[in-house]
Design an enzyme around this catalytic site. Structure first.
Site, PDB file in Angstrom:
ATOM      1  CB  SER A   1     -79.817  28.902 -22.041  1.00  0.00           C
ATOM      2  OG  SER A   1     -79.051  29.693 -22.899  1.00  0.00           O
TER       3      SER A   1
ATOM      4  CG  HIS B   1     -75.846  28.894 -21.507  1.00  0.00           C
ATOM      5  ND1 HIS B   1     -76.601  28.336 -22.500  1.00  0.00           N
ATOM      6  CD2 HIS B   1     -75.091  27.900 -21.000  1.00  0.00           C
ATOM      7  CE1 HIS B   1     -76.312  27.042 -22.594  1.00  0.00           C
ATOM      8  NE2 HIS B   1     -75.403  26.748 -21.675  1.00  0.00           N
TER       9      HIS B   1
ATOM     10  CG  ASP C   1     -75.325  23.048 -22.502  1.00  0.00           C
ATOM     11  OD1 ASP C   1     -74.928  21.877 -22.422  1.00  0.00           O
ATOM     12  OD2 ASP C   1     -74.800  24.000 -21.897  1.00  0.00           O
TER      13      ASP C   1
END
Lengths: 270, 194
Positions: free
Chosen positions: B18, B45, B138
């Site tokens: 991310s 992401h 995540d």
């Protein structure tokens, strides 16, 4: 996590008992949906899952609701709606009557987006939007014309990005936490359940939208569904798919040209 | 590499990251040897705008062929697949890729957990998973599933990670196999094919 063999058997039994055939759905996604259904329902083992689904039609309906994906927004993919507005609507405008099919309409956001697009192009009065989904509950929700106010901020932003010509809030009235969409939009819509896997084509349309539905099907089922849609499409009609879907390598490919090399919109050439 | 490690050559490398993970991704990819041909699936992401910017950027950093994954893509050696914006990427047991437009997970679509969890089932012990920098939980759950299924899990050293939260979350949840900086992650991958 349900063992692969158990899931395969359950899908076969469901197909025989209820006529809903999930055996050609992509497995990784289906496994994940079933696992999340099992967790949500606090089901302890496979035997319990099987027993409840096979012996209770209402429970099966709930199962269908959970394993089919119903995530949608109004004007999702601004560029797609821009392409509809600039390329498809001017052609549709030349017809005396416009019939559009939303195959896999989910909770109806896309149908309302289309109605708004048609209204702004002055075409809504001569259009009928047929909206179908396998899942009866979402069809009823779509028919109600009620949407959560919480989603209106996002929908409004999408509308502006998609080149909306008016005030988005003019299309609904806020009632506590619900947005009730204008009846001038819903009066041009017809909702019904329809199973793309097993049901035949049912009309002649100038535009069919089936977005983010084929991604859940295996190649054979995708081809079968594309053929159903091909049969339901007028000559020179338009077919719109999701941004990662394609008719390439399918049997209907030869009779279609992509109208815009970025957006997934094809036109039938015969 | 020890003789008995030979059968540990994985069939797939999967990388999740991310915020702050792009630099680490570049650092890893740019030093992979020309002989490195294992397929890589990359879940980053990013915003939901579809464009080819990321494909082009990554293509400049690696000898692997780079593409944004399409549904039903069959995973091939020598390729790097990127999860498309606004879809989850799932790995199938037949070696193909599925896409899914279902609910966001950890406010993310693509979600790293979704890809890791399906990869765990599809690849079992034949999988190396790498979790990089990020400000989101995540990936931790997905790494746990990969570990349960016999795969090898690696996290970027939180000391090096631009945002250490994501690798730290994974380390809280499970005992990871390796904690390495980007240079050593690349070295480990290079060893796999030597």
């Amino acid at each position: 996590m349900i063992a692969t063999e158990n899931l395969e058997n359950l899908l076969l039994e469901i197909s025989i008992r209820y006529g809903y055939d999930f055996t050609q759905y992509s497995r990784a996604s289906l496994q994940r949906r079933v696992a999340s259904f099992v967790a949500k329902e606090r089901i302890h083992n496979f035997a319990e899952l099987r027993h409840r689904i096979m012996n209770d039609g209402h429970y099966f309906t709930l199962f269908v609701e959970e394993v089919t994906v119903n995530v949608t927004e109004m004007f999702r993919d601004a560029n797609f709606y821009k392409a509809l507005r600039s390329t498809v609507l001017p052609v549709l405008a030349t017809y005396p009557f416009i019939r559009i099919w939303h195959a896999g309409c989910s909770t109806g956001e896309e149908v309302y987006s289309m109605a708004i697009l048609l209204k702004e192009a002055g075409l809504l009065q001569k259009s009928l939007l047929y909206a179908t989904d396998i899942n009866q509950t979402v069809v009823e929700k779509a028919r109600s014309g009620l949407f959560s106010m919480q989603t209106m901020q996002q929908n409004s932003e999408n509308y502006i990005k998609a080149g909306g010509q008016g005030e988005f809030s003019a299309y609904y009235s806020a009632n506590y936490n619900l947005a009730r969409f204008d009846e001038s939009l819903s009066s041009r819509m017809v909702f019904s359940t329809h199973n793309l896997v097993s049901d035949a084509s049912f009309n002649e349309f100038q535009l069919i939208l089936c977005r983010n539905v084929l991604i859940y099907f295996d190649k054979d089922l995708q081809n079968k569904v594309l053929e159903t849609m091909d049969k339901s499409l007028d000559s020179l009609g338009f077919l719109a798919l999701g941004s990662k879907e394609s008719i390439r390598f399918s049997p209907i490919d030869k009779q279609y040209i992509q109208i815009d090399n970025k957006e997934k919109i094809w036109r039938k050439t015969i | 590499m020890a003789q008995n490690d030979l059968n540990k050559v994985p069939q797939l490398i999967i990388i999740g990251g991310s915020s702050g993970s792009l630099e680490a991704t570049f650092a890893i990819l740019s030093v992979l040897k020309p002989s490195f041909e294992l397929p890589i699936v990359l879940i980053l992401h990013r915003n939901n705008v579809a464009d080819n910017g990321l494909v082009n950027l990554l293509s400049m950093k690696t000898h692997l062929q780079v593409k944004e994954a399409d549904e039903k893509d069959q995973i091939e050696p020598g390729w790097l697949y990127i999860a498309p914006p606004d879809y989850h990427l799932l790995l199938e047991t037949d070696g193909s890729i599925s896409l899914d437009a279902s609910e966001k997970v950890h406010y993310s679509r693509p979600s790293i957990d979704v890809s890791f969890e399906t990869a765990a089932v599809a690849y079992g012990k034949d999988l190396y998973a790498i979790l990089l920098s990020g400000a989101n939980a995540d990936g931790a759950q997905g790494l746990a599933r990969i570990k349960e299924n016999g795969g090898t899990v690696i996290v970027q050293d939180p000391k090096e990670a631009f945002v250490p939260y994501m690798p730290e979350k994974a380390m809280e949840l499970i005992t990871v196999d390796y904690v390495l900086d980007a240079a050593n992650i690349a070295a480990l991958l290079n060893e796999l094919t030597s």
